[in-house]
Design an enzyme around this catalytic site. Structure first.
Site, PDB file in Angstrom:
ATOM      1  N   HIS A 167      24.966  44.850  42.393  1.00  0.00           N
ATOM      2  CA  HIS A 167      24.779  46.058  41.570  1.00  0.00           C
ATOM      3  C   HIS A 167      26.145  46.595  41.100  1.00  0.00           C
ATOM      4  O   HIS A 167      26.594  47.665  41.520  1.00  0.00           O
ATOM      5  CB  HIS A 167      24.035  47.080  42.432  1.00  0.00           C
ATOM      6  N   GLU A 271      24.793  43.636  36.109  1.00  0.00           N
ATOM      7  CA  GLU A 271      24.715  42.977  37.409  1.00  0.00           C
ATOM      8  C   GLU A 271      23.918  41.684  37.362  1.00  0.00           C
ATOM      9  O   GLU A 271      22.868  41.606  36.722  1.00  0.00           O
ATOM     10  CB  GLU A 271      24.103  43.943  38.429  1.00  0.00           C
TER      11      GLU A 271
END
Length: 313
Positions: A167, A271
């Protein structure tokens, strides 16, 4: 000037949490906390920070650290007994003293190996046996590489299934001056519209409102171009077919307790992920997922994305 040697140092970070600092000879550095195996800093050889961490980030368990690179495992989206983005990002990892042999590229001389195994408490919410090994690499050229290996260590014959994401919060000068290339014409699920499926239109992604999209079977290389900084981030992924793009914008930013009201202007999450098709491992099987990110002057970048030129030019 004395030449510096590459180094790996274990020290104390915020609130006394243990962290590892990787340094390369040209001056680039990476910081990774044992709490969450969470990369919180990636600086280039000029000492410029390339990752965003909120000024309101709480470095105190059990709260996950806001920014940097949280690891989403064993799920990306919150369902069942598991919290949003899973539990790997708020567990205490250990330094892996005996990692399996991995071929080490000559440019990968500065790295640390971390490992996470389930606790009795974890079994109550996710009853599976696994070993999650993470290698964090700072290359000679200042690139940051994350290599995850997840193995099913069950002795009861049961497979398990998971979704995953790195992330990554990139720091940007002004979100309205940023564009993302490499995702045009891709199908995506829009989390703001109950995961309805669309096809991306236009030559590049630009930002003027909240965005929360999961791009399906995204290309292995994606470019994030910061016009004001004249900097391009290049993300390269392997074993992770999807890509997430997220910015909360003003209204949602104000609703996030550990996020500044105006900080959305200076960050963008892009991501590498595996979300649409969960990964299933039978006992003894191992999965590997890699994300490599580099930061290059935007002058390296022209026309259609030429990842080889951007990464190695």
């Amino acid at each position: 000037m004395t030449a510096r040697s590459p180094s790996v140092e274990l020290c104390k970070g915020n609130n006394g949490l243990g962290k590892i600092v990787l340094r390369e000879t040209r001056g680039s550095s990476v910081e990774v906390y044992l709490y969450g195996a969470h990369v919180t800093s990636w600086k280039n050889d000029h000492g410029e920070e390339l990752l965003f961490v909120s000024n309101k980030a709480i470095f105190k368990p059990p709260k996950a650290i806001r920014g940097g690179i949280p690891i989403c495992f064993p799920q990306f989206a919150g369902t069942g007994n598991l919290e949003q983005h899973g539990f790997a990002r708020n567990r205490l990892w250990s330094i892996d003293e005996s990692p399996p042999h991995l071929a080490v590229n000559s440019s990968h001389r500065t790295f640390v190996d971390l490992i996470l195994k389930p606790t009795e408490e974890d079994f109550k919410i996710w009853p599976h046996s696994y070993e999650f090994r993470l290698r964090v690499v700072l290359t000679i050229g200042g690139d940051l590489i994350l290599i995850s290996r997840i193995r099913n260590t069950s002795t009861d014959g049961k497979p398990f299934t998971f979704t995953f994401a790195y992330h990554t919060y990139f720091t940007v000068s002004d979100i309205s001056e940023v564009r993302v290339e490499g995702l045009e014409t891709q199908d995506y699920l829009d989390n703001l519209k109950e995961r309805e499926r669309f096809t991306e239109q236009g030559d590049a992604l630009t930002f003027e409102s909240e965005v929360d999209k999961i791009y399906l079977n995204a290309p292995p290389k994606i470019a994030i171009i910061d016009h004001e900084k004249k900097r391009t981030y290049v993300l390269w992924k392997e074993g992770l077919p999807d890509a997430v793009v997220w910015n909360p914008w003003d209204k949602k930013a104000k609703a996030i307790a550990d996020f500044g009201d105006d900080e959305y202007k200076h960050m963008l999450c892009v991501e590498a992920a595996a979300i649409e098709n969960p990964i299933t491992l039978k006992p003894g099987e191992e999965w590997k997922g890699l994300q490599e990110i580099s930061a290059v002057p935007s002058s390296y970048y022209s026309g259609p994305l030429d990842p080889h030129k951007v990464l190695h030019g």
